[in-house]
Design a protein around this motif. Structure first.
Motif, PDB file in Angstrom:
ATOM      1  N   LYS A 112       6.108  43.452  24.314  1.00 24.29           N
ATOM      2  CA  LYS A 112       7.515  43.588  24.734  1.00 24.29           C
ATOM      3  C   LYS A 112       7.790  45.008  25.223  1.00 24.29           C
ATOM      4  O   LYS A 112       7.186  45.977  24.745  1.00 24.29           O
ATOM      5  CB  LYS A 112       8.444  43.236  23.569  1.00 24.29           C
ATOM      6  CG  LYS A 112       8.341  44.198  22.401  1.00 24.29           C
ATOM      7  CD  LYS A 112       9.307  43.828  21.287  1.00 24.29           C
ATOM      8  CE  LYS A 112       9.154  44.783  20.099  1.00 24.29           C
ATOM      9  NZ  LYS A 112      10.127  44.531  19.045  1.00 24.29           N
ATOM     10  N   VAL A 113       8.714  45.103  26.196  1.00 25.73           N
ATOM     11  CA  VAL A 113       9.034  46.421  26.780  1.00 25.73           C
ATOM     12  C   VAL A 113      10.554  46.581  26.842  1.00 25.73           C
ATOM     13  O   VAL A 113      11.261  45.683  27.302  1.00 25.73           O
ATOM     14  CB  VAL A 113       8.454  46.549  28.219  1.00 25.73           C
ATOM     15  CG1 VAL A 113       8.742  47.945  28.773  1.00 25.73           C
ATOM     16  CG2 VAL A 113       6.950  46.280  28.230  1.00 25.73           C
ATOM     17  N   ASP A 114      11.027  47.741  26.412  1.00 28.03           N
ATOM     18  CA  ASP A 114      12.464  48.011  26.419  1.00 28.03           C
ATOM     19  C   ASP A 114      12.830  48.938  27.576  1.00 28.03           C
ATOM     20  O   ASP A 114      12.598  50.142  27.508  1.00 28.03           O
ATOM     21  CB  ASP A 114      12.859  48.652  25.080  1.00 28.03           C
ATOM     22  CG  ASP A 114      14.363  48.862  24.975  1.00 28.03           C
ATOM     23  OD1 ASP A 114      15.087  48.372  25.866  1.00 28.03           O
ATOM     24  OD2 ASP A 114      14.803  49.505  24.005  1.00 28.03           O
ATOM     25  N   LEU A 115      13.386  48.347  28.629  1.00 26.14           N
ATOM     26  CA  LEU A 115      13.852  49.154  29.773  1.00 26.14           C
ATOM     27  C   LEU A 115      15.372  49.048  29.878  1.00 26.14           C
ATOM     28  O   LEU A 115      15.949  49.175  30.953  1.00 26.14           O
ATOM     29  CB  LEU A 115      13.189  48.660  31.075  1.00 26.14           C
ATOM     30  CG  LEU A 115      11.653  48.589  31.077  1.00 26.14           C
ATOM     31  CD1 LEU A 115      11.145  48.093  32.433  1.00 26.14           C
ATOM     32  CD2 LEU A 115      11.047  49.950  30.763  1.00 26.14           C
ATOM     33  N   GLY A 116      16.013  48.739  28.750  1.00 27.43           N
ATOM     34  CA  GLY A 116      17.453  48.488  28.751  1.00 27.43           C
ATOM     35  C   GLY A 116      18.293  49.745  28.631  1.00 27.43           C
ATOM     36  O   GLY A 116      18.636  50.388  29.626  1.00 27.43           O
ATOM     37  N   VAL A 117      18.605  50.101  27.393  1.00 24.93           N
ATOM     38  CA  VAL A 117      19.553  51.192  27.173  1.00 24.93           C
ATOM     39  C   VAL A 117      19.012  52.525  27.716  1.00 24.93           C
ATOM     40  O   VAL A 117      17.801  52.770  27.698  1.00 24.93           O
ATOM     41  CB  VAL A 117      19.886  51.295  25.662  1.00 24.93           C
ATOM     42  CG1 VAL A 117      18.706  51.802  24.855  1.00 24.93           C
ATOM     43  CG2 VAL A 117      21.125  52.153  25.426  1.00 24.93           C
ATOM     44  N   GLY A 118      19.916  53.340  28.218  1.00 21.59           N
ATOM     45  CA  GLY A 118      19.533  54.650  28.751  1.00 21.59           C
ATOM     46  C   GLY A 118      19.272  55.621  27.622  1.00 21.59           C
ATOM     47  O   GLY A 118      20.146  56.386  27.227  1.00 21.59           O
ATOM     48  N   ALA A 119      18.072  55.562  27.085  1.00 19.82           N
ATOM     49  CA  ALA A 119      17.711  56.455  25.992  1.00 19.82           C
ATOM     50  C   ALA A 119      16.281  56.901  26.228  1.00 19.82           C
ATOM     51  O   ALA A 119      15.430  56.072  26.565  1.00 19.82           O
ATOM     52  CB  ALA A 119      17.832  55.734  24.649  1.00 19.82           C
ATOM     53  N   TYR A 120      16.027  58.181  26.037  1.00 19.70           N
ATOM     54  CA  TYR A 120      14.693  58.710  26.308  1.00 19.70           C
ATOM     55  C   TYR A 120      13.686  58.167  25.297  1.00 19.70           C
ATOM     56  O   TYR A 120      13.984  58.023  24.114  1.00 19.70           O
ATOM     57  CB  TYR A 120      14.707  60.251  26.252  1.00 19.70           C
ATOM     58  CG  TYR A 120      13.363  60.825  26.623  1.00 19.70           C
ATOM     59  CD1 TYR A 120      12.970  60.878  27.959  1.00 19.70           C
ATOM     60  CD2 TYR A 120      12.465  61.241  25.647  1.00 19.70           C
ATOM     61  CE1 TYR A 120      11.712  61.358  28.307  1.00 19.70           C
ATOM     62  CE2 TYR A 120      11.210  61.729  25.990  1.00 19.70           C
ATOM     63  CZ  TYR A 120      10.843  61.780  27.320  1.00 19.70           C
ATOM     64  OH  TYR A 120       9.603  62.243  27.664  1.00 19.70           O
ATOM     65  N   ARG A 121      12.513  57.840  25.791  1.00 20.86           N
ATOM     66  CA  ARG A 121      11.411  57.418  24.925  1.00 20.86           C
ATOM     67  C   ARG A 121      10.220  58.322  25.215  1.00 20.86           C
ATOM     68  O   ARG A 121      10.031  58.743  26.359  1.00 20.86           O
ATOM     69  CB  ARG A 121      11.014  55.964  25.216  1.00 20.86           C
ATOM     70  CG  ARG A 121      12.147  54.962  24.997  1.00 20.86           C
ATOM     71  CD  ARG A 121      12.421  54.789  23.513  1.00 20.86           C
ATOM     72  NE  ARG A 121      13.548  53.917  23.227  1.00 20.86           N
ATOM     73  CZ  ARG A 121      14.706  54.326  22.701  1.00 20.86           C
ATOM     74  NH1 ARG A 121      14.911  55.604  22.456  1.00 20.86           N
ATOM     75  NH2 ARG A 121      15.668  53.468  22.432  1.00 20.86           N
ATOM     76  N   ASP A 122       9.393  58.588  24.198  1.00 19.19           N
ATOM     77  CA  ASP A 122       8.216  59.435  24.443  1.00 19.19           C
ATOM     78  C   ASP A 122       7.106  58.622  25.106  1.00 19.19           C
ATOM     79  O   ASP A 122       7.295  57.436  25.423  1.00 19.19           O
ATOM     80  CB  ASP A 122       7.752  60.106  23.135  1.00 19.19           C
ATOM     81  CG  ASP A 122       7.196  59.103  22.118  1.00 19.19           C
ATOM     82  OD1 ASP A 122       6.993  57.920  22.487  1.00 19.19           O
ATOM     83  OD2 ASP A 122       6.960  59.513  20.978  1.00 19.19           O
ATOM     84  N   GLY A 123       5.961  59.233  25.288  1.00 18.92           N
ATOM     85  CA  GLY A 123       4.841  58.577  25.969  1.00 18.92           C
ATOM     86  C   GLY A 123       4.323  57.356  25.235  1.00 18.92           C
ATOM     87  O   GLY A 123       3.552  56.569  25.779  1.00 18.92           O
ATOM     88  N   GLU A 124       4.730  57.184  23.988  1.00 22.01           N
ATOM     89  CA  GLU A 124       4.326  56.002  23.209  1.00 22.01           C
ATOM     90  C   GLU A 124       5.458  54.982  23.130  1.00 22.01           C
ATOM     91  O   GLU A 124       5.382  54.038  22.345  1.00 22.01           O
ATOM     92  CB  GLU A 124       3.926  56.420  21.783  1.00 22.01           C
ATOM     93  CG  GLU A 124       2.773  57.408  21.712  1.00 22.01           C
ATOM     94  CD  GLU A 124       1.499  56.837  22.348  1.00 22.01           C
ATOM     95  OE1 GLU A 124       1.186  55.660  22.087  1.00 22.01           O
ATOM     96  OE2 GLU A 124       0.849  57.568  23.122  1.00 22.01           O
ATOM     97  N   GLY A 125       6.525  55.227  23.878  1.00 26.09           N
ATOM     98  CA  GLY A 125       7.649  54.288  23.862  1.00 26.09           C
ATOM     99  C   GLY A 125       8.561  54.444  22.651  1.00 26.09           C
ATOM    100  O   GLY A 125       9.361  53.563  22.351  1.00 26.09           O
ATOM    101  N   LYS A 126       8.442  55.558  21.952  1.00 23.63           N
ATOM    102  CA  LYS A 126       9.220  55.752  20.715  1.00 23.63           C
ATOM    103  C   LYS A 126      10.421  56.687  20.957  1.00 23.63           C
ATOM    104  O   LYS A 126      10.336  57.612  21.775  1.00 23.63           O
ATOM    105  CB  LYS A 126       8.337  56.397  19.639  1.00 23.63           C
ATOM    106  CG  LYS A 126       7.110  55.582  19.265  1.00 23.63           C
ATOM    107  CD  LYS A 126       7.314  54.930  17.927  1.00 23.63           C
ATOM    108  CE  LYS A 126       6.337  53.845  17.570  1.00 23.63           C
ATOM    109  NZ  LYS A 126       5.044  53.807  18.219  1.00 23.63           N
ATOM    110  N   PRO A 127      11.518  56.457  20.199  1.00 25.51           N
ATOM    111  CA  PRO A 127      12.615  57.431  20.244  1.00 25.51           C
ATOM    112  C   PRO A 127      12.065  58.799  19.860  1.00 25.51           C
ATOM    113  O   PRO A 127      11.138  58.894  19.055  1.00 25.51           O
ATOM    114  CB  PRO A 127      13.584  56.934  19.172  1.00 25.51           C
ATOM    115  CG  PRO A 127      13.237  55.504  18.948  1.00 25.51           C
ATOM    116  CD  PRO A 127      11.773  55.366  19.251  1.00 25.51           C
TER     117      PRO A 127
END
Ligand code: LMR
Length: 400
Positions: free
Chosen positions: A28-43
């Motif tokens: 699964k991939v989260d491209l929804g809310v405008g929030a920065y994620r690191d290179g691992e997809g984590k907050p």
């Protein structure tokens, strides 16, 4: 009492996060809310924010007392400086009143409440399209909402002529909500030359600019560049409001850290307007939360931490830019129908991909890739682990 109350659909952005969290599909991939994620997809907690937190927590005499209604001074002063500039004439002349508020939305709402009480027009114009919440925030304060032309879906770029025409056709003295930089959702901003023309046109019709600055630092990676439009209008002698959020650029989303700035052309009117706005704030939130403001205030007032923050902004916006190229290059290589250059030409955290509503539904339901119904993706959600899956999925959906 509420038997006839109507059903409302879930929030088109925040609901994506809920659906994503509940999904147990591995890829699964989260491209929804405008929030920065690191290179691992984590907050990501910015290292500079962690440092500031340490300072705040260990400050001698620290307590949990109420802030004043206007907020944490170190924070509001620093916030005004990064918005209007180090040598800002309007700041030096005492023409700006800055009030802490509940991040971007709270600042917009506080400004809306102030304008609904003291401004002489109830017409407000928001861009078409815009961040969905603009509609609800301003209609809650009794504004008549109009839309100004902004996006050309064929050219996938700014409809500048349409924008100018909308300014000319709006009733004189309307409020115009302008995205200061990194327009949400399109990722397309006017050029410097275009801003100058827009300022002329807005002045001619005596409209009132209300800037929404939620992404300072994300458009070009540079705080000063990203404040260009705000500073241009301030230097042109406009009276304006500015809603400023530190959610994205300091990663303080849930801490609700923001500021509303009121600029008028008379020092005493500014002070009185500021005090009236504080009264609006007192009636709604009483006083603002202090934790995020103390963190942000510590960063903004320490030259060392401030420099580190600026470097981090470059790093975050640089990673987003890298992912724009990664996605565009893959779609081109796969031969996905259409031109994908807009993905790299757009700026900020979002790309307005042009993926149609039915295809968005397939991406969400079949591929577990969460993106907004209007085809907006938060590019920050992409990384080296999921980029191939996302590009291949978009390719499959669009090619079939
Ligand atoms: C967004 O547009 O994704 C952000 O501004 C988050 C939000 O509150 O909608």
């Amino acid at each position: 009492a509420f038997e006839s109350i109507s059903e409302i659909p879930p929030d088109p952005i925040l609901n994506l996060s809920t659906l994503y969290k509940a999904d147990d599909f591995e890829k699964k991939v989260d491209l929804g809310v405008g929030a920065y994620r690191d290179g691992e997809g984590k907050p990501w907690i910015l290292p500079v924010v962690s440092k500031a937190e340490n300072i705040v927590i260990n400050r001698p005499g620290r307590n949990h007392e109420y802030l004043p209604v206007g907020g944490f001074k170190e924070f509001t002063t620093g916030a005004a400086r990064i918005a209007f500039g180090e040598d800002s004439e309007v700041l030096n002349n005492g023409l700006v009143y800055s009030i802490q508020s509940i991040s971007g939305t709270g600042s917009l709402s506080l400004g809306g409440m102030f304008l609904s009480r003291f401004y002489n027009s109830k017409n407000i114009f928001i861009s078409k399209p815009t961040w969905v919440n603009h509609h609800d925030v301003f209609s809650a304060h009794g504004f008549e909402i109009g839309q100004y032309a902004y996006w050309d879906p064929i050219k996938k770029s700014l409809d500048f002529d349409g924008f100018v025409k909308s300014i000319r056709e709006a009733p004189e003295g309307s409020v115009f909500v302008l995205h200061a930089c990194a327009h949400n959702p399109t990722g397309v901003d006017p050029s410097k030359e275009q801003w100058a023309i827009l300022a002329d046109e807005i002045a001619k019709k005596k409209h009132f600019p209300f800037f929404d600055m939620a992404y300072q630092g994300y458009a070009t990676g540079d705080l000063d560049n990203d404040a260009y439009a705000v500073r241009l209008f301030a230097s042109r002698g406009f009276e304006l409001l500015l809603a400023q959020s530190f959610a994205k650029n300091m990663g303080l989303y849930g801490e609700r850290t923001g500021c509303l700035h009121i600029l008028t052309n008379n020092k005493d009117a500014t002070r009185r307007a500021g005090k009236q706005t504080e009264k609006c704030s007192r009636a709604t939130v009483s006083t603002c939360p202090r934790y995020g403001a103390e963190i942000a205030g510590t960063i903004l007032s320490s030259p060392e931490l401030f420099d580190e923050w600026k470097q981090t902004l470059k790093q975050m916006s640089g990673r987003v830019l890298e992912m724009r190229h990664a996605l565009r290059d893959r779609l081109v290589k796969l031969g996905t129908p259409g031109n994908w250059d807009h993905i790299v030409n757009q700026i900020g955290m979002f790309s307005f991909t042009g993926i149609s509503y039915p295809n968005v539904q397939i991406l969400v339901k079949k591929y577990h890739i969460y993106l907004a119904d209007n085809g907006r993706i938060s590019v920050a959600g992409l990384n080296h682990n999921n980029i191939d899956y996302v590009a291949n999925s978009i390719h499959e959906v669009i090619s079939t």
